[in-house]
Design a protein around this motif. Structure first.
Motif, PDB file in Angstrom:
ATOM      1  N   LYS A 130     -19.705   1.126  32.840  1.00  0.00           N
ATOM      2  CA  LYS A 130     -18.576  -0.127  32.464  1.00  0.00           C
ATOM      3  C   LYS A 130     -19.145  -1.162  31.281  1.00  0.00           C
ATOM      4  O   LYS A 130     -18.557  -1.104  30.176  1.00  0.00           O
TER       5      LYS A 130
ATOM      6  N   PRO B 211     -11.454   5.598  21.800  1.00  0.00           N
ATOM      7  CA  PRO B 211     -10.226   5.503  21.157  1.00  0.00           C
ATOM      8  C   PRO B 211      -9.989   3.718  21.795  1.00  0.00           C
ATOM      9  O   PRO B 211     -10.932   2.799  22.128  1.00  0.00           O
TER      10      PRO B 211
ATOM     11  N   THR C 274      -5.481   3.981  24.500  1.00  0.00           N
ATOM     12  CA  THR C 274      -4.727   5.081  24.866  1.00  0.00           C
ATOM     13  C   THR C 274      -7.050   5.791  25.361  1.00  0.00           C
ATOM     14  O   THR C 274      -7.229   7.468  25.586  1.00  0.00           O
ATOM     15  N   ALA C 275      -7.476   4.842  26.210  1.00  0.00           N
ATOM     16  CA  ALA C 275      -8.307   5.677  27.104  1.00  0.00           C
ATOM     17  C   ALA C 275      -7.920   5.926  28.488  1.00  0.00           C
ATOM     18  O   ALA C 275      -7.422   5.462  28.722  1.00  0.00           O
ATOM     19  N   THR C 276      -9.471   6.438  28.356  1.00  0.00           N
ATOM     20  CA  THR C 276      -8.168   7.385  29.537  1.00  0.00           C
ATOM     21  C   THR C 276      -8.777   7.211  31.778  1.00  0.00           C
ATOM     22  O   THR C 276      -9.652   6.518  31.722  1.00  0.00           O
ATOM     23  N   GLY C 277      -8.850   7.747  31.969  1.00  0.00           N
ATOM     24  CA  GLY C 277      -9.252   7.977  33.968  1.00  0.00           C
ATOM     25  C   GLY C 277      -9.392   7.383  34.019  1.00  0.00           C
ATOM     26  O   GLY C 277      -8.557   6.751  34.989  1.00  0.00           O
ATOM     27  N   VAL C 278     -10.616   7.252  33.834  1.00  0.00           N
ATOM     28  CA  VAL C 278     -11.601   5.711  35.071  1.00  0.00           C
ATOM     29  C   VAL C 278     -11.115   4.449  34.235  1.00  0.00           C
ATOM     30  O   VAL C 278     -11.294   4.614  33.075  1.00  0.00           O
TER      31      VAL C 278
END
Lengths: 69, 237
Positions: free
Chosen positions: B85, B227, B231-235
């Motif tokens: 992270k 991004p 717009t960052a995903t997932g986690v």
């Protein structure tokens, strides 16, 4: 049973959270354990490389674009 | 007083206390000093109680290798999450809006400090009991270890003031590196890795993690494929 399920879910979320890291670490240290005898002290380098790969892939997963964008 | 045994206990215990102090400082950086200190005190309490009940039989009853493996695995799980992270955030030059607490939380800080102090404390207890049993110098060993504890605790208290001046993201990054390095060392030891230089391997592990995660952060920053936050995903970042 319901309480046990809740406790189990809480512990899973607290200690594991993302199952990718959990599964990846189990596989990585399974490999490290298997290689400990033939590689000796060099096995430490394998452990480091596998953990560093997991961290790198995880950071990349966070940065990849969302499928809908 | 047997000065030889006291000096041996001092040297061996100081190494373990320094390792515990690094984990406690890292835990404090996750949230605040409160949960880190409570976690340390809880671990010390458990150790004191177990030692008082079992005494020298502790040497034969507690499987130190298994304890090291379990605690290493837990620290590694926390450490990998934190390091990934922090690497991601450095890579995208993210600025946190809610301070340190958003990434960790008091519970994780408590657990990390508890685990670190429990393992290192158990090793100190083993050192004292072993010296006491072999040389019949339990009192000297306790004095040596106590002096080491006071010195390391004083140095940690001084480090606490310095940490206030370190930028948040750098602190999180350092926490991730230290937890990942200690976790790799201890879990590796538990599955049979004969580390170069034993516990000193944590130094090259930390440097290696610094280099690799730094390269990944640089890659993410230069890639421009990164991004925006929305717009960052997932986690969840």
């Amino acid at each position: 049973m319901n309480v046990l399920t809740k406790i189990g879910r809480y512990l899973w979320k607290f200690f594991v959270g993302d199952s990718f890291q959990f599964v990846a670490l189990i596989v990585a240290f399974g490999i490290v354990a298997l290689l400990a005898h033939p590689l000796g002290a060099w096995d430490g380098l394998v452990a480091f490389a596998l953990v560093a790969t997991i961290v790198s892939v995880d950071a990349w997963r966070m940065a990849r674009p969302a499928p809908h964008t | 007083m047997n000065w030889g045994f006291a000096a041996t206990a001092f040297g061996a215990s100081a190494v373990e206390f320094v390792e515990a102090a690094v984990i406690v400082v890292a835990a404090a950086a996750m949230a605040s000093w409160g949960p880190a200190l409570w976690g340390s005190l809880a671990a010390a309490g458990v150790l004191a109680a177990v030692t008082a009940i079992l005494g020298e039989t502790l040497l034969h009853l507690v499987p130190l290798g298994l304890l090291r493996g379990i605690i290493g695995a837990l620290l590694l799980l926390f450490g990998v999450k934190w390091l990934a992270k922090a690497t991601y955030r450095i890579g995208i030059a993210y600025k946190p809006h809610h301070g340190l607490k958003e990434m960790g939380g008091a519970k994780v800080a408590f657990a990390a400090a508890f685990n670190g102090v429990l393992l290192e404390g158990a090793e100190v207890v083993f050192i004292i009991l072993a010296l006491g049993a072999t040389g019949r110098a339990l009192g000297s060993a306790i004095v040596g270890a106590a002096v080491a504890l006071v010195l390391v605790a004083t140095a940690t208290g001084a480090a606490r003031r310095l940490l206030n001046n370190v930028p948040e993201i750098a602190l999180k990054y350092a926490v991730g590196i230290m937890l990942t390095s200690f976790g790799t060392l201890w879990l590796g030891e538990a599955v049979g890795v004969p580390w170069w230089g034993s516990d000193a391997s944590v130094i090259w592990l930390a440097l290696g993690n610094l280099v690799v995660s730094g390269a990944i952060a640089l890659f993410l920053r230069r890639g421009q494929s990164v991004p925006s936050q929305s717009t960052a995903t997932g986690v969840q970042a």
